[in-house]
Design an enzyme around this catalytic site. Structure first.
Site, PDB file in Angstrom:
ATOM      1  N   CYS A   1      11.729  10.027  71.503  1.00 35.21           N
ATOM      2  CA  CYS A   1      12.748   9.234  70.800  1.00 35.21           C
ATOM      3  C   CYS A   1      12.063   8.236  69.846  1.00 35.21           C
ATOM      4  O   CYS A   1      11.282   7.380  70.277  1.00 35.21           O
ATOM      5  CB  CYS A   1      13.615   8.484  71.810  1.00 35.21           C
ATOM      6  SG  CYS A   1      14.967   7.555  71.033  1.00 35.21           S
TER       7      CYS A   1
ATOM      8  N   ASP B   1      19.703  11.121  67.202  1.00 41.16           N
ATOM      9  CA  ASP B   1      18.678  12.087  66.773  1.00 41.16           C
ATOM     10  C   ASP B   1      19.296  13.482  66.560  1.00 41.16           C
ATOM     11  O   ASP B   1      20.001  13.998  67.428  1.00 41.16           O
ATOM     12  CB  ASP B   1      17.579  12.149  67.849  1.00 41.16           C
ATOM     13  CG  ASP B   1      16.335  12.866  67.365  1.00 41.16           C
ATOM     14  OD1 ASP B   1      16.452  14.025  66.931  1.00 41.16           O
ATOM     15  OD2 ASP B   1      15.249  12.272  67.425  1.00 41.16           O
TER      16      ASP B   1
ATOM     17  N   HIS C   1      16.163  10.976  75.356  1.00 42.19           N
ATOM     18  CA  HIS C   1      15.311  12.150  75.103  1.00 42.19           C
ATOM     19  C   HIS C   1      13.877  11.726  74.865  1.00 42.19           C
ATOM     20  O   HIS C   1      13.609  10.692  74.239  1.00 42.19           O
ATOM     21  CB  HIS C   1      15.845  12.964  73.910  1.00 42.19           C
ATOM     22  CG  HIS C   1      15.730  12.266  72.594  1.00 42.19           C
ATOM     23  ND1 HIS C   1      14.726  12.535  71.694  1.00 42.19           N
ATOM     24  CD2 HIS C   1      16.467  11.278  72.045  1.00 42.19           C
ATOM     25  CE1 HIS C   1      14.879  11.750  70.636  1.00 42.19           C
ATOM     26  NE2 HIS C   1      15.919  10.975  70.817  1.00 42.19           N
TER      27      HIS C   1
ATOM     28  N   CYS D   1      21.631   9.765  71.904  1.00 52.49           N
ATOM     29  CA  CYS D   1      20.922   9.281  70.719  1.00 52.49           C
ATOM     30  C   CYS D   1      21.437  10.006  69.476  1.00 52.49           C
ATOM     31  O   CYS D   1      21.866  11.156  69.544  1.00 52.49           O
ATOM     32  CB  CYS D   1      19.420   9.516  70.881  1.00 52.49           C
ATOM     33  SG  CYS D   1      18.450   8.868  69.498  1.00 52.49           S
TER      34      CYS D   1
ATOM     35  N   ARG E   1      18.120  16.264  66.737  1.00 52.49           N
ATOM     36  CA  ARG E   1      17.626  17.329  67.618  1.00 52.49           C
ATOM     37  C   ARG E   1      18.300  17.317  68.987  1.00 52.49           C
ATOM     38  O   ARG E   1      17.950  18.109  69.861  1.00 52.49           O
ATOM     39  CB  ARG E   1      16.112  17.207  67.775  1.00 52.49           C
ATOM     40  CG  ARG E   1      15.365  17.347  66.466  1.00 52.49           C
ATOM     41  CD  ARG E   1      13.947  16.859  66.588  1.00 52.49           C
ATOM     42  NE  ARG E   1      13.900  15.418  66.884  1.00 52.49           N
ATOM     43  CZ  ARG E   1      12.776  14.730  67.098  1.00 52.49           C
ATOM     44  NH1 ARG E   1      11.616  15.332  67.046  1.00 52.49           N
ATOM     45  NH2 ARG E   1      12.820  13.440  67.353  1.00 52.49           N
TER      46      ARG E   1
HETATM   47 ZN   LIG Z   1      16.269   9.107  69.939  1.00 50.51          ZN
END
Ligand SMILES: [Zn+2]
Length: 212
Positions: free
Chosen positions: A98, A41, A95, A39, A43
């Site tokens: 998400c 993302d 994750h 992803c 993080r």
């Molecule tokens: Zn995500």
């Protein structure tokens, strides 16, 4: 941007301090063992959470770690990774927490991204009975994150690129992992790629076509 450039200079001097030839060696070429599909993302940094450094991991990231068969970006990365770099392991990494999965699970409109997230709604349709049987919202979303990873590994295995690779002597191994933001731990979902063989009669594209 000042902070980024300063960080970069600091990183270069640290690396050269450890090994004066570090960048010269990297510039000669790459032989990554892994392809990471994760992803976007911020993080979920692919190399940090897997303890890999430059040259070890080829990376593709998009919102909600999707494997969409019309995504030329993903398909190009996949083909290069499998056929040229000959990666040994391909991991789809989802994750918990998400935002893309949560947005897909809602009925709200977010704009253009809704069309991308529609693919996760398909995952919900395929697993509707299980999803609606989980009453706790957080638990339901966590399970949807896992099911999405499993379905993306399935999508991966059905690309023509992976189907062709599976006919070779040393095909890459496919894994589905989920990352827990709260713990920092990666978990192997132990996706059984062989279970996808049930749909071989539908998805297989390994036969020669007859020219007409
Ligand atoms: Zn995500």
């Amino acid at each position: 941007m000042k902070r980024i450039l300063e960080n970069n200079k600091k990183w270069v001097s640290e690396k050269l301090n450890d090994d004066p030839e570090y960048f010269n060696k990297l510039s000669l070429g790459q032989e990554p063992r892994y392809l990471f599909i994760g992803c976007s993302d911020s993080r979920v940094p692919s190399t940090a959470i897997t303890g890999t450094g430059p040259g070890e991991m080829f990376v593709h990231r998009n919102i909600a770690n999707m494997v969409v068969h019309t995504d030329m970006n993903l398909l190009s990365v996949l083909q290069y990774a499998v056929e040229v770099l000959k990666v040994k392991v391909i991991m789809v990494v989802g994750h918990y927490g998400c935002g893309g999965v949560a947005a897909a699970a809602s009925n709200k409109q977010f704009g253009l991204i809704d069309n991308w997230l529609r693919n996760i709604k398909d995952v919900m349709r395929l697993h509707e009975r299980e999803i609606i049987s989980i009453y706790d919202e957080e638990a339901r979303l966590r399970r949807l994150v896992e099911l999405n990873v499993i379905e993306q590994v399935h999508n991966l295995s059905k690309t023509s690129i992976i189907q062709n690779a599976m006919l070779t002597d040393n095909p890459p191994k496919l894994y589905g992992l989920v990352y827990d933001l709260k713990e920092g731990l990666l978990r192997d979902l132990k996706v059984n790629v062989n279970s996808f063989k049930r749909y071989e009669h539908i998805y297989s594209v390994t036969e020669e076509s007859e020219m007409v």
